[in-house]
Design an enzyme around this catalytic site. Structure first.
Site, PDB file in Angstrom:
ATOM      1  N   VAL A   1      43.558  42.335  42.372  1.00 53.25           N
ATOM      2  CA  VAL A   1      43.803  42.305  40.934  1.00 53.25           C
ATOM      3  C   VAL A   1      42.517  41.956  40.199  1.00 53.25           C
ATOM      4  CG1 VAL A   1      44.551  39.880  40.954  1.00 53.25           C
ATOM      5  CG2 VAL A   1      45.310  41.394  39.112  1.00 53.25           C
ATOM      6  N   GLY A   2      41.637  41.198  40.859  1.00 58.26           N
ATOM      7  CA  GLY A   2      40.340  40.880  40.267  1.00 58.26           C
ATOM      8  C   GLY A   2      39.366  42.028  40.451  1.00 58.26           C
TER       9      GLY A   2
ATOM     10  N   GLY B   1      48.077  34.245  31.695  1.00 62.02           N
ATOM     11  CA  GLY B   1      48.382  35.638  31.968  1.00 62.02           C
ATOM     12  C   GLY B   1      49.620  35.736  32.828  1.00 62.02           C
ATOM     13  N   ARG B   2      49.721  36.823  33.600  1.00 61.27           N
ATOM     14  CA  ARG B   2      50.898  37.037  34.447  1.00 61.27           C
ATOM     15  C   ARG B   2      51.107  35.884  35.418  1.00 61.27           C
ATOM     16  NH1 ARG B   2      48.442  42.176  34.087  1.00 61.27           N
ATOM     17  NH2 ARG B   2      47.054  41.551  35.771  1.00 61.27           N
ATOM     18  N   ILE B   3      50.022  35.495  36.107  1.00 62.06           N
ATOM     19  CA  ILE B   3      50.148  34.459  37.132  1.00 62.06           C
ATOM     20  C   ILE B   3      50.334  33.083  36.497  1.00 62.06           C
ATOM     21  CG2 ILE B   3      48.969  33.300  39.036  1.00 62.06           C
ATOM     22  CD1 ILE B   3      47.633  36.018  39.654  1.00 62.06           C
TER      23      ILE B   3
ATOM     24  N   PRO C   1      45.400  32.664  21.254  1.00 62.41           N
ATOM     25  CA  PRO C   1      46.794  32.252  21.455  1.00 62.41           C
ATOM     26  C   PRO C   1      47.663  33.423  21.897  1.00 62.41           C
ATOM     27  CG  PRO C   1      45.932  31.415  19.375  1.00 62.41           C
ATOM     28  CD  PRO C   1      44.917  32.392  19.880  1.00 62.41           C
TER      29      PRO C   1
ATOM     30  N   ARG D   1      39.287  32.383  40.905  1.00 56.17           N
ATOM     31  CA  ARG D   1      38.055  32.776  41.566  1.00 56.17           C
ATOM     32  C   ARG D   1      37.190  31.540  41.735  1.00 56.17           C
ATOM     33  NH1 ARG D   1      40.260  36.592  43.067  1.00 56.17           N
ATOM     34  NH2 ARG D   1      39.743  38.804  42.839  1.00 56.17           N
TER      35      ARG D   1
ATOM     36  N   HIS E   1      41.765  31.304  50.911  1.00 60.14           N
ATOM     37  CA  HIS E   1      42.078  32.428  50.015  1.00 60.14           C
ATOM     38  C   HIS E   1      43.311  33.202  50.510  1.00 60.14           C
ATOM     39  CE1 HIS E   1      40.111  35.388  46.960  1.00 60.14           C
ATOM     40  NE2 HIS E   1      41.430  35.367  46.846  1.00 60.14           N
TER      41      HIS E   1
END
Length: 354
Positions: free
Chosen positions: A109-110, A188-190, A213, A271, A319
């Site tokens: 995703v990164g 975000g999503r996570i 925001p 990260r 990781h």
């Protein structure tokens, strides 16, 4: 009856043979796209790529990263590249690949390992894998937070090495989530998925900081938008879920740690470079903060003699945030589908807009 059945079997085999020959003839009449796969991947994904019938595949068939020299040779003349976050896709590699390269599909995703400016300059499309790893990463984040806050690794070590003696009122006491304030760096999503999982533990308040925001997202967990400084000052737990960019590189440093509570627990599953590890070590070693849990570091793997490993109040994982069988398989399949769509000039399931 027996003869008819036998005849039908022979006809079926002949039909399959003719179909196979026809497919081979069709493939022979068209140029197959050259695809380089930079790692051993789940068999379902490799099968999907092979069965597409449009690819000539070269693969680095190992669980270990491909050496840079082999990678540069392997991508020469490729039309498509299936890569991981361990591969630096920069100008040198793009030059080695040549003008045929039209799609890069990363199983991550990164995308901080991709030189997006150089990729965009060449008109190359990029696929990536958001969403499919959200749940697994959020679960691991919660597990890492609990393991760090409740000192589980220390407790396991004491049970194994004979340190478990009589019950003591304050022995191995950690920090609980009930009535706590959790600060989220990057909603975000996570980040949102983590908050949703932590809420049933009785968290009193969620704070978050981001580039701007996000009222609609924040409303799902009643999170309050604050500055990074205020988040550090007020939070009992700080968990990091931002992308690595020039702006976030080294974001979590001495300045941030100095503002946190002495009992605060710091978690990073984003990260490694978002954190200044020297500053984190000092904050942990001097009791400036209570503990830290890391799933990502710089470098990866972190050398076994790194000072952070010597600290009892630091839990380090290799990781593994997205490491469930279902998630890694889904990531691999999405990476292949992105790649195939790019090769066929079709919309990708998940394309990074450059």
């Amino acid at each position: 009856m027996w003869l008819k059945g036998f005849s039908r079997g022979i006809l079926t085999q002949l039909s399959r043979a003719v179909s196979s020959e026809a497919r081979q003839t069709m493939q022979g009449n068209q140029q197959l796209a050259r695809v380089y796969v930079s790692r051993r991947i789940p068999q379902e994904a490799l099968r999907l790529l092979r069965d597409s019938g449009i690819c000539d595949i070269t693969q680095w068939d190992s669980d270990d990263p491909v050496p840079r020299s082999d990678l540069l040779k392997g991508v020469a003349g490729a039309d498509g590249l299936y890569c991981l976050l361990t591969e630096k896709i920069d100008e040198e590699l793009l030059e080695a690949a040549g003008p045929n390269l039209k799609v890069i599909s990363t199983m991550s995703v990164g995308f901080d390992h991709l030189s997006l400016k150089e990729i965009k300059k060449r008109g190359i499309r990029v696929g990536y894998t958001p969403d499919v790893l959200t749940n697994a990463t959020a679960e691991l984040t919660v597990a890492l937070l609990l393991a760090t806050a409740r000192r589980l690794m220390e407790a396991v070590a004491e049970a194994k090495n004979g340190g478990w003696g009589t019950w003591k009122p304050m022995w191995l006491c950690g920090y609980g989530l009930s009535d706590s304030t959790v600060g989220i760096v990057g909603l975000g999503r996570i980040g949102l998925a983590v908050a949703q999982r932590l809420k049933p533990f009785g968290v009193k308040k969620f704070l978050y900081t981001d580039f701007e925001p996000k009222p609609e997202v924040a409303a799902e967990v009643q999170a309050e938008y604050v500055s990074l400084d205020k988040l550090a000052e007020k939070s009992d737990f700080v968990t990091v879920h931002c992308a690595l960019t020039p702006e976030t590189n080294g974001l979590c440093n001495q300045d941030l740690f100095s503002k946190m509570k002495k009992t605060a627990v710091f978690i990073n599953t984003s990260r490694g470079a978002v954190v200044n590890q020297d500053d984190l070590y000092q904050a942990l070693a001097t009791g400036q903060i209570g503990g830290a849990g890391l799933d990502v570091t710089v470098p990866e793997p972190l050398p076994t003699d790194h000072p952070l490993f010597a600290l009892k109040n630091c839990v380090i994982l290799p990781h593994v945030a997205s490491a469930t069988i279902a998630t890694r398989t889904a990531m691999a399949l999405l990476t292949v589908n992105n790649l195939l769509a790019g090769l066929k000039d079709e919309p990708m399931p998940k394309e990074l807009i450059l």
